[in-house]
Design a protein around this motif. Sequence first.
Motif, PDB file in Angstrom:
ATOM      1  N   UNK A  51       0.828  -1.197   0.000  1.00 27.82           N
ATOM      2  CA  UNK A  51       0.000   0.000   0.000  1.00 27.82           C
ATOM      3  C   UNK A  51       0.872   1.261   0.000  1.00 27.82           C
ATOM      4  N   UNK A  52       1.825   1.280   0.886  1.00 28.71           N
ATOM      5  CA  UNK A  52       2.716   2.429   0.968  1.00 28.71           C
ATOM      6  C   UNK A  52       3.474   2.632  -0.339  1.00 28.71           C
ATOM      7  N   UNK A  53       3.968   1.535  -0.880  1.00 27.78           N
ATOM      8  CA  UNK A  53       4.706   1.634  -2.131  1.00 27.78           C
ATOM      9  C   UNK A  53       3.859   2.251  -3.235  1.00 27.78           C
ATOM     10  N   UNK A  54       2.622   1.777  -3.376  1.00 29.83           N
ATOM     11  CA  UNK A  54       1.830   2.299  -4.489  1.00 29.83           C
ATOM     12  C   UNK A  54       1.438   3.759  -4.265  1.00 29.83           C
ATOM     13  N   UNK A  55       1.190   4.121  -3.025  1.00 32.38           N
ATOM     14  CA  UNK A  55       0.827   5.518  -2.771  1.00 32.38           C
ATOM     15  C   UNK A  55       1.998   6.468  -2.995  1.00 32.38           C
ATOM     16  N   UNK A  56       3.177   6.029  -2.589  1.00 32.83           N
ATOM     17  CA  UNK A  56       4.325   6.908  -2.839  1.00 32.83           C
ATOM     18  C   UNK A  56       4.578   7.017  -4.344  1.00 32.83           C
ATOM     19  N   UNK A  57       4.350   5.935  -5.042  1.00 29.32           N
ATOM     20  CA  UNK A  57       4.516   6.011  -6.492  1.00 29.32           C
ATOM     21  C   UNK A  57       3.525   6.993  -7.104  1.00 29.32           C
ATOM     22  N   UNK A  58       2.328   6.961  -6.597  1.00 30.65           N
ATOM     23  CA  UNK A  58       1.330   7.884  -7.131  1.00 30.65           C
ATOM     24  C   UNK A  58       1.684   9.335  -6.803  1.00 30.65           C
ATOM     25  N   UNK A  59       2.170   9.530  -5.614  1.00 29.62           N
ATOM     26  CA  UNK A  59       2.577  10.885  -5.228  1.00 29.62           C
ATOM     27  C   UNK A  59       3.773  11.350  -6.047  1.00 29.62           C
ATOM     28  N   UNK A  60       4.655  10.418  -6.358  1.00 24.16           N
ATOM     29  CA  UNK A  60       5.802  10.791  -7.175  1.00 24.16           C
ATOM     30  C   UNK A  60       5.339  11.150  -8.593  1.00 24.16           C
ATOM     31  N   UNK A  61       4.421  10.338  -9.118  1.00 21.60           N
ATOM     32  CA  UNK A  61       3.894  10.621 -10.456  1.00 21.60           C
ATOM     33  C   UNK A  61       3.229  11.996 -10.499  1.00 21.60           C
ATOM     34  N   UNK A  62       2.637  12.376  -9.390  1.00 17.63           N
ATOM     35  CA  UNK A  62       1.988  13.689  -9.326  1.00 17.63           C
ATOM     36  C   UNK A  62       3.002  14.806  -9.100  1.00 17.63           C
ATOM     37  N   UNK A  63       4.226  14.420  -8.841  1.00 19.01           N
ATOM     38  CA  UNK A  63       5.264  15.433  -8.619  1.00 19.01           C
ATOM     39  C   UNK A  63       5.265  15.984  -7.200  1.00 19.01           C
ATOM     40  N   UNK A  64       4.614  15.260  -6.290  1.00 18.45           N
ATOM     41  CA  UNK A  64       4.495  15.763  -4.925  1.00 18.45           C
ATOM     42  C   UNK A  64       5.608  15.273  -4.008  1.00 18.45           C
ATOM     43  N   UNK A  65       6.298  14.260  -4.419  1.00 16.17           N
ATOM     44  CA  UNK A  65       7.454  13.830  -3.639  1.00 16.17           C
ATOM     45  C   UNK A  65       8.513  13.270  -4.560  1.00 16.17           C
ATOM     46  N   UNK A  66       9.727  13.155  -4.042  1.00 15.78           N
ATOM     47  CA  UNK A  66      10.760  12.476  -4.822  1.00 15.78           C
ATOM     48  C   UNK A  66      11.368  11.359  -4.016  1.00 15.78           C
ATOM     49  N   UNK A  67      11.739  10.320  -4.755  1.00 11.30           N
ATOM     50  CA  UNK A  67      12.261   9.114  -4.143  1.00 11.30           C
ATOM     51  C   UNK A  67      13.776   9.138  -4.191  1.00 11.30           C
ATOM     52  N   UNK A  68      14.382   8.801  -3.067  1.00 12.93           N
ATOM     53  CA  UNK A  68      15.839   8.782  -2.990  1.00 12.93           C
ATOM     54  C   UNK A  68      16.274   7.372  -2.624  1.00 12.93           C
ATOM     55  N   UNK A  69      16.974   6.755  -3.550  1.00 12.73           N
ATOM     56  CA  UNK A  69      17.442   5.390  -3.265  1.00 12.73           C
ATOM     57  C   UNK A  69      18.925   5.430  -2.907  1.00 12.73           C
ATOM     58  N   UNK A  70      19.232   4.878  -1.760  1.00 11.31           N
ATOM     59  CA  UNK A  70      20.620   4.924  -1.298  1.00 11.31           C
ATOM     60  C   UNK A  70      20.964   3.608  -0.600  1.00 11.31           C
ATOM     61  N   UNK A  71      22.182   3.521  -0.123  1.00 13.38           N
ATOM     62  CA  UNK A  71      22.590   2.342   0.635  1.00 13.38           C
ATOM     63  C   UNK A  71      23.077   2.756   2.008  1.00 13.38           C
ATOM     64  N   UNK A  72      22.679   1.967   2.992  1.00 12.76           N
ATOM     65  CA  UNK A  72      23.242   2.162   4.317  1.00 12.76           C
ATOM     66  C   UNK A  72      24.042   0.912   4.626  1.00 12.76           C
TER      67      UNK A  72
END
Lengths: 107, 107
Positions: A51-72
């Motif tokens: 659920x979280x994944x799909x909602x963040x994807x939708x928000x990203x598609x809308x330009x409301x957030x950006x995803x940052x992929x990194x390594x810890x």
Amino acid sequence: MPKNGPDPRAILDLDRIVHEPARLAILTVLASAEEVSFLFLQRVTGLSKGNLSSHTQKLEAAGYLETVKAFQGRIPVTSFRITEDGRTALRAYQQQLRALLPKEGKP
Amino acid sequence: MPKNGPDPRAILDLDRIVHEPARLAILTVLASAEEVSFLFLQRVTGLSKGNLSSHTQKLEAAGYLETVKAFQGRIPVTSFRITEDGRTALRAYQQQLRALLPKEGKP
DNA sequence: TGAAACAAGTTTGTAGCGCAAACCTGTTTT
DNA sequence: AAAACAGGTTTGCGCTACAAACTTGTTTCA
């Protein structure tokens, strides 16, 4: 004399992207921190991973957030930041809501 | 220090029946008048007939309004009234929203 | 070392929803 | 009498939210 509250048509103009509770929760969290990890977001919202994944994807598609992929260390960590557009949309939404709520004490 | 706004989980508990904009508009109108005709409701909300019909049915199923079928002269007129439950739900929803909105001026 | 458990996300499948077009029933107009 | 019209309801469809299942990589344990 008929009491006239807020304009009902205005209610229909609410931004549906933001209006969805899960996404509103996400944006609310993001608005109060620079960057938030997927896991933290999941814990604090209580949403399932999918659920979280799909909602963040939708928000990203809308330009409301950006995803940052990194390594810890060597494990991958996905984090999110709200964008300016996202912040603007959230504020606008809150403004609309305020306009719709009656003034606090209805007799 | 992280700013802590409203509890994100609370957002997920919003009453979905009321949360849908079309229905919120309907309830808002009904809350400010004793009885409202289908046609008036359609005009003031701007909803299509079909759409309005299905939303009022859903609200009735939820026990939030009651449908009154009558005749004016010989033409049938459908009207609606909000129920006590409906009024309670609406108020509760508004209360929840208030709790979720930040205090007005965020710097 | 290798298998088994585990973690972080994503994709897939499904039930339900909102919406308007099409439809129905009765009334007024021509 | 036929045609246009009005008030509502039902049907059909594309979209959405949600969780289960899957994928990829890591750590633990025998």
